[in-house]
Design a protein around this motif. Structure first.
Motif, PDB file in Angstrom:
ATOM      1  N   SER A 117      -5.646   3.041   3.393  1.00 60.32           N
ATOM      2  CA  SER A 117      -4.905   3.335   2.166  1.00 60.32           C
ATOM      3  C   SER A 117      -5.840   3.798   1.060  1.00 60.32           C
ATOM      4  O   SER A 117      -5.540   4.745   0.330  1.00 60.32           O
ATOM      5  N   ILE A 119      -8.051  -9.997  -0.498  1.00 58.37           N
ATOM      6  CA  ILE A 119      -7.052 -10.231   0.554  1.00 58.37           C
ATOM      7  C   ILE A 119      -7.475 -11.396   1.427  1.00 58.37           C
ATOM      8  O   ILE A 119      -6.689 -12.296   1.744  1.00 58.37           O
ATOM      9  N   PHE A 124       0.835  -1.209   0.000  1.00 59.33           N
ATOM     10  CA  PHE A 124       0.000   0.000   0.000  1.00 59.33           C
ATOM     11  C   PHE A 124       0.867   1.256   0.000  1.00 59.33           C
ATOM     12  O   PHE A 124       0.518   2.259  -0.620  1.00 59.33           O
ATOM     13  N   VAL A 129      -7.154  -6.006  11.324  1.00 58.69           N
ATOM     14  CA  VAL A 129      -5.999  -5.144  11.096  1.00 58.69           C
ATOM     15  C   VAL A 129      -5.791  -4.897   9.611  1.00 58.69           C
ATOM     16  O   VAL A 129      -5.634  -3.752   9.164  1.00 58.69           O
ATOM     17  N   THR A 130      -5.830  -5.980   8.834  1.00 63.24           N
ATOM     18  CA  THR A 130      -5.583  -5.809   7.400  1.00 63.24           C
ATOM     19  C   THR A 130      -6.693  -4.989   6.759  1.00 63.24           C
ATOM     20  O   THR A 130      -6.429  -4.156   5.899  1.00 63.24           O
ATOM     21  N   LEU A 143       0.535   4.157  -2.730  1.00 68.27           N
ATOM     22  CA  LEU A 143       0.255   5.539  -2.331  1.00 68.27           C
ATOM     23  C   LEU A 143       1.368   6.478  -2.793  1.00 68.27           C
ATOM     24  O   LEU A 143       1.106   7.606  -3.205  1.00 68.27           O
ATOM     25  N   VAL A 189     -11.283  -5.263  -2.578  1.00 71.70           N
ATOM     26  CA  VAL A 189      -9.901  -5.540  -2.183  1.00 71.70           C
ATOM     27  C   VAL A 189      -9.849  -6.435  -0.958  1.00 71.70           C
ATOM     28  O   VAL A 189      -9.051  -7.380  -0.902  1.00 71.70           O
ATOM     29  N   LEU A 223      -6.159  -1.377   7.519  1.00 73.54           N
ATOM     30  CA  LEU A 223      -5.025  -0.910   6.706  1.00 73.54           C
ATOM     31  C   LEU A 223      -5.477  -0.640   5.278  1.00 73.54           C
ATOM     32  O   LEU A 223      -5.187   0.421   4.697  1.00 73.54           O
ATOM     33  N   THR A 224      -6.235  -1.591   4.726  1.00 79.83           N
ATOM     34  CA  THR A 224      -6.713  -1.450   3.354  1.00 79.83           C
ATOM     35  C   THR A 224      -7.591  -0.211   3.210  1.00 79.83           C
ATOM     36  O   THR A 224      -7.410   0.604   2.295  1.00 79.83           O
TER      37      THR A 224
END
Lengths: 264, 192
Positions: free
Chosen positions: B82, B58, A16, B74-75, A20, B54, B78-79
């Motif tokens: 972003s 994942i 990521f 957590v992931t 970004l 996404v 994060l995704t």
């Protein structure tokens, strides 16, 4: 298990981050470098005295040549210099100062109750207009002091004292005061004398509520030839006539309740 | 047929804002003007659809094969974070007006619980890939719908004589409650 988890998180994070980083290059917003330059020269306190939410917004409006008042009251010489470079006009803001229209210190005003709630003017004011008998005067919890970004206000005997050196008339305290008794007045005149009371109660009630409240006796109106005038049961100052030759000391001395005070 | 049902369920009958009460913060914060409400709705729809896509990928190609499903929160966060960054850059580039109108609420999409809720629902309900995408898009449309309806009402309300203690957020929350009641009427549309 721990290793897989860690590696996955690191991998995802890195992925990521790269996406970004690429995006930030591709989608870069180019801004006029003058805006950044001017923004640097401004005080960057985001006080809002100019009417813009932030110094950056103000700088942008100046650079774009919008039809606005291009003075920064707070920035002083350096800001005026930077602004004049862009606009080509040298302007300095008229000095103003915040004035509190209440002169009652602790002990001057009578109380109807003991307030033990949240120690802010705003909350105290909500509960039947505060603990004191006067519904117009300073509550003394210092909301204005906390609102001031410049540390120009200190509380003395339950009354805000405004330091004319530090005050830049940004107006934060004006909107912070739930009583609405702070006002911005011009400060570049020779004298600044005000009747520090906003009570709309009739004189007889004011007498009971406060030692220094205006009782609308009109002595100041007579002595000043109308520069002071009585309206809504208290004396007001005609700011546009402040420059006139008036015997201010005489008025201060003759005011029976000592409501009239000299700011400058 | 199933896909249409999922879409309608996400958008109307099980509207994220008005039935699950997720994403109330932007719902109250950005619903005072129709234009910015619509912009916010579009941005959220975009993030929701992308996030559903996404995170599904994942989850199915990373977390499940590696047996680390416990990392899903957590992931996903994060995704989402972003993606929001990406959307923010994109909006700033394409529409500075919208960027200014959305202000702080744009980065706040990151912490919009409706989006995290959406990605977790996808896992919970075992949606297939296409179902997940449609579900994400439907949820976004539902969010936009709720926001726009609310903004429309609030714009009219500007001229109404609201009792003083209810001004601002108070009356907004009451309207939100009434809207939620109204949306309950859609409940019979799909029986499941």
């Amino acid at each position: 298990m721990i290793l897989t988890a860690t590696l996955t998180m690191v991998g995802l994070g890195a992925f990521f981050a790269i996406v970004l980083a690429i995006a930030s290059q591709k989608l870069k917003v180019t801004e006029d470098p003058k805006i950044e330059e001017l923004s640097e020269a401004l005080p960057r306190l985001n006080c809002g005295a100019c009417g813009f939410p932030s110094c950056h917004e103000f700088a942008k409006a100046v650079v774009e040549g919008k039809d606005i008042d291009t003075t920064c009251r707070v920035g002083g010489e350096s800001a005026a210099e930077a602004i004049s470079k862009i606009t080509g006009v040298r302007k300095t803001a008229a000095k103003k100062i915040a004035v509190v229209f209440c002169g009652a210190r602790e002990g001057d005003k009578t109380k109807k109750a003991v307030y033990k709630g949240v120690a802010t003017c705003r909350s105290s004011n909500i509960i039947s207009t505060g603990a004191m008998n006067c519904a117009y005067g300073c509550l003394g919890f210092g909301d204005c002091m906390r609102a001031c970004p410049f540390g120009a206000i200190v509380m003395e005997d339950g009354l805000p004292k405004i330091d004319p050196e530090k005050c830049v008339a940004c107006g934060k305290c004006v909107s912070a005061c739930p009583r609405g008794i702070i006002e911005l007045l011009p400060f570049d005149t020779d004298n600044l004398v005000v009747a520090a009371c906003r009570s709309r109660d009739p004189g007889s009630v004011v007498r009971k509520n406060c030692r220094v409240g205006c009782i609308a006796c009109k002595i100041c109106e007579r002595l000043s030839g109308g520069v002071f005038y009585v309206e809504d049961n208290h004396s007001k100052l005609k700011t546009e006539r402040m420059e006139e030759k008036v015997d201010w000391d005489q008025i201060i001395k003759k005011c029976p309740t000592k409501t009239i005070v000299k700011i400058k | 047929m199933n896909l249409i049902l999922i879409f309608i369920a996400a958008a109307v009958t099980n509207n994220f804002v008005l039935t699950y009460f997720l994403g109330i913060c932007p719902f109250i914060g950005v619903s005072n003007r129709l234009e910015s409400a619509f912009g916010m709705g579009m941005a959220t729809t975009f993030v929701m659809t992308l996030a559903a896509t996404v995170t599904w990928l994942i989850n199915h190609y990373l977390l499940i094969p590696l047996h680390i499903e416990f990392l899903e929160y957590v992931t996903f966060i994060l995704t989402i974070a972003s993606l929001v960054q990406l959307v923010e850059m994109f909006i700033r580039k394409t529409s500075p007006e919208l960027y200014r109108a959305l202000g702080i609420y744009l980065p706040l999409i990151t912490t919009n619980c409706a989006i995290l809720g959406l990605t977790l629902f996808v896992v919970l309900r075992n949606y297939a890939f296409l179902e997940a995408v449609i579900f994400g898009f439907g949820a976004g449309v539902g969010f936009t719908l709720a926001l726009v309806v609310m903004a429309g009402i609030r714009e009219e309300l500007e001229f109404a004589d609201v009792p003083k203690p209810l001004k601002g957020t108070g009356i907004t929350l009451i309207i939100a409650g009434l809207l939620a009641l109204a949306f309950m009427g859609f409940g019979g549309l799909i029986s499941s």
